[in-house]
Design an enzyme around this catalytic site. Structure first.
Site, short mmCIF file in Angstrom:
data_model
loop_
_atom_site.label_atom_id
_atom_site.label_comp_id
_atom_site.label_asym_id
_atom_site.label_seq_id
_atom_site.Cartn_x
_atom_site.Cartn_y
_atom_site.Cartn_z
N ARG A 68 21.38 11.89 -10.55
CA ARG A 68 22.65 11.30 -10.12
C ARG A 68 23.64 11.18 -11.28
O ARG A 68 24.85 11.30 -11.08
CB ARG A 68 22.38 9.88 -9.62
N LYS A 184 2.44 10.19 -7.63
CA LYS A 184 1.93 9.04 -6.92
C LYS A 184 2.97 7.93 -6.92
O LYS A 184 3.81 7.95 -7.82
CB LYS A 184 0.62 8.55 -7.55
N ASP A 271 -1.40 0.73 -7.10
CA ASP A 271 -1.01 1.35 -8.36
C ASP A 271 -2.19 2.04 -9.05
O ASP A 271 -2.02 3.11 -9.64
CB ASP A 271 -0.43 0.26 -9.29
N HIS A 276 -6.12 6.53 -9.24
CA HIS A 276 -6.90 6.75 -10.46
C HIS A 276 -8.37 6.33 -10.32
O HIS A 276 -9.28 7.10 -10.61
CB HIS A 276 -6.29 6.00 -11.64
N LYS A 376 -3.71 -5.81 -15.48
CA LYS A 376 -2.69 -5.78 -16.54
C LYS A 376 -2.89 -7.06 -17.37
O LYS A 376 -3.43 -8.05 -16.89
CB LYS A 376 -1.29 -5.80 -15.93
C1 BG6 Z 1 0.12 4.63 -13.90
C2 BG6 Z 1 0.36 3.26 -13.35
O1 BG6 Z 1 -0.16 5.54 -12.86
O2 BG6 Z 1 -0.96 4.60 -14.81
C3 BG6 Z 1 0.63 2.28 -14.49
O3 BG6 Z 1 1.47 3.31 -12.47
C4 BG6 Z 1 -0.47 2.33 -15.50
O4 BG6 Z 1 0.80 0.96 -13.98
C5 BG6 Z 1 -0.74 3.76 -15.93
O5 BG6 Z 1 -0.09 1.55 -16.61
C6 BG6 Z 1 -1.95 3.86 -16.82
O6 BG6 Z 1 -2.04 5.16 -17.30
P1 BG6 Z 1 -2.60 5.45 -18.74
O7 BG6 Z 1 -2.68 6.92 -18.83
O8 BG6 Z 1 -1.64 4.82 -19.71
O9 BG6 Z 1 -3.92 4.76 -18.78
#
Ligand code: BG6
Length: 526
Positions: A68, A184, A271, A276, A376
């Site tokens: 944008r 994602k 998330d 993951h 977190k």
């Molecule tokens: C992301 C999440 O997909 O993965 C984040 O949205 C998270 O919240 C992150 O912090 C972690 O990824 P990595 O590779 O830093 O462990």
């Protein structure tokens, strides 16, 4: 007595010797939709630049950023250069390398809800293709990267298809290929993921769609496949007869940062778990695929997710724990609680931590719980998969009252300090018979030096080559939603128990310890 010993592991010279020349991405025009966003700046452009500098991109390659923000090609190039420098530091190399890359970067300002933007984009993409062909270049594929908020995925996919920019390619066409990378979260629930899959499947062939999960691009995650299926010593014990339970942890010290807008809607389960963590579980639990090919690997992973037992609301009460961080300290520095973060609702019930006991209902895993946790603002950043083996059926060595034999544990350290370790019992050298725990450790940094490529680099080259092995198929995405949907639904029905319930910088809520203790286990301190 248990004492940790460290047994260093030395790789033979051949392990680090030159390997066959690496594959390069196929000639293409890559269109990044959402080019003024965070993902493009922090991950995509640094990854693409690094790939080019390393000779991993085709000579015929252009990037067209779309966003944008009103700016021209040069302003876009400057912004991207700053972003790449922030991310890569000294790895930026000589200024000429950036100039070579910048010459391939273009920008188009436009509203992605507007059909005319796609018509204009098509003209620009075709012009790039013709220019390349006029120089005698090979036919180029088209790679579209949706670096956009999920709320606009559907409209964007429809417009890409309607405009002819990304035609459905079931049969040979003028274009060698056209692929779409979707970030994602793919959907917000099972229902919305199914709806999005319907849009995708109506307009594109499955082989054109690359649902990305950056965890699968990490070397240590792919190592799980190599470790399991290129060695024969562990596979015979990789089952319910020998494994007591599996723990998968993704602990982060960071908080929600500037992403509260997204995170308030998502929470930790959408998330981290839906994608993951369940992907890590599937790789750990799947049957050996017949080949390292996309359909073979993806089919085995999907079978695991399909075999996971759906949780009833009562089961969620018993087997899932949620948490939200309050104020605390990370590395000795005070940090805010989640409720005090910018753009978080004052009474938000969004969980920033979850621990869940899951069950895979098949022959191999019957009776073996899989404990998954992620949070977190935890005390340490650590992602690992730990396999805890059963005790010997009979212990012939005497033990003093209250003494417990430690278990053999095989731990895959996904990050940081990438590597793996195996704990086992040894005799302490002495006249008496005493046992200690030895830890045999393999460190990636020690064996191979630090990794030269980010997860995004690996996955971008795979997209350009059309290798979907490390991407999630439509059925697997839905199967993963089937696992987490009941947890989300049960939690939405009942208010959380006294949030915030863990201090930033702690191990998480105490209830998570009780959850795992019911299976005679404790969480590891990775
Ligand atoms: C992301 C999440 O997909 O993965 C984040 O949205 C998270 O919240 C992150 O912090 C972690 O990824 P990595 O590779 O830093 O462990």
């Amino acid at each position: 007595m248990t004492t940790a010993l460290s047994v260093p592991l030395h790789l033979p010279e051949s392990a680090t010797a030159a390997r066959p020349s690496p594959e390069r991405g196929a000639p293409c025009t890559m269109v990044i939709l959402g080019a003024s966003g965070d993902l493009t700046r922090r991950k995509l452009v640094p990854a693409l630049f690094h790939l080019m500098a390393d000779g991993r991109l085709a000579d015929d390659f252009s990037i067209l950023g779309v966003g944008r923000a009103r700016m021209g090609d040069d302003a876009f190039r400057d912004t991207m250069r700053t972003a790449a420098a922030e991310s890569l530091g000294e790895e930026m190399g000589a200024p000429e390398t950036w100039e070579t890359f910048a010459a391939r970067l273009e920008y188009h300002a436009g509203d992605l809800n507007d059909a005319s933007t796609y018509a204009a984009l098509r003209e620009r993409v075709e012009a790039l293709e013709q220019e390349s062909e006029s120089r005698g270049g090979p036919p180029r594929g088209r790679l579209f990267y949706l670096a956009l908020p999920p709320s606009v995925y559907e409209t964007t996919l429809v417009r890409l298809s309607e405009s002819g920019l990304a035609p459905r390619l079931d049969v040979p066409d003028r274009l060698p290929w056209a692929r779409i990378v979707i970030e994602k979260p793919f959907g917000h629930s099972l229902e919305s993921a199914q709806a999005l899959n319907r849009v995708v499947c109506a307009r594109f062939a499955e082989h054109q769609i690359f649902r990305i999960d950056h965890f699968l691009g990490k070397d240590t995650v792919q190592n799980l496949l190599v470790f399991r299926f290129a060695n024969s010593i562990f596979e015979p014990v990789w089952n319910r007869d020998h494994i007591h339970h599996v723990q998968i942890t993704a602990a982060e010290t960071v908080g929600v940062g500037s992403r509260a807008g997204y995170y308030e809607e998502a929470g930790v389960v959408r998330d981290m778990f839906q994608n993951h963590l369940l992907q890590l579980l599937a790789l750990t639990a799947m049957e050996p695929p017949v080949a390292f090919r996309d359909e073979a690997v993806r089919t085995e992973k999907t079978k695991v997710l399909d075999a996971m037992r759906p949780m009833s609301p009562e089961e969620v009460q018993r087997s899932a724990v949620r948490g939200q961080y309050g104020r605390g300290a990370i590395d000795g520095k005070p940090v805010r609680g989640y409720l005090e973060e910018d753009r978080v609702a004052p009474a938000s019930m969004t969980p920033t931590y979850a621990a869940v006991r899951l069950v895979v209902d098949n022959w191999r895993w019957q009776g073996v719980p899989f404990f998954l946790r992620s949070g977190k603002r935890m005390s340490r950043r650590a992602t690992e998969i730990a396999i805890r083996f059963r005790h010997p059926p009979h212990l012939m060595f005497p033990q003093s009252a209250g003494q417990r034999l430690p278990s053999n544990v095989l731990a895959f350290r996904i990050q940081p300090d990438e590597g793996l370790s195996l704990c086992f019992e040894v005799k302490v050298p002495d006249i008496d018979l005493q046992m200690a725990t030895a830890n045999m450790d393999f460190s990636y940094a020690e064996g191979f030096g630090t990794s030269a490529h980010s997860a995004y680099e690996t996955l971008l080259v795979d997209c350009m080559l059309g290798d979907a092995t490390l991407f999630t198929r439509s059925d697997a995405v839905e199967a993963a939603w089937r696992v987490v949907d009941p947890i989300l639904a049960a939690w939405e029905e009942s208010p959380p128990p006294g949030f915030p319930n863990y201090a930033a910088g702690s191990r998480g809520p105490a209830a998570a310890d009780d959850l795992i203790a019911r299976d005679d286990a404790v969480w590891r301190s990775p």
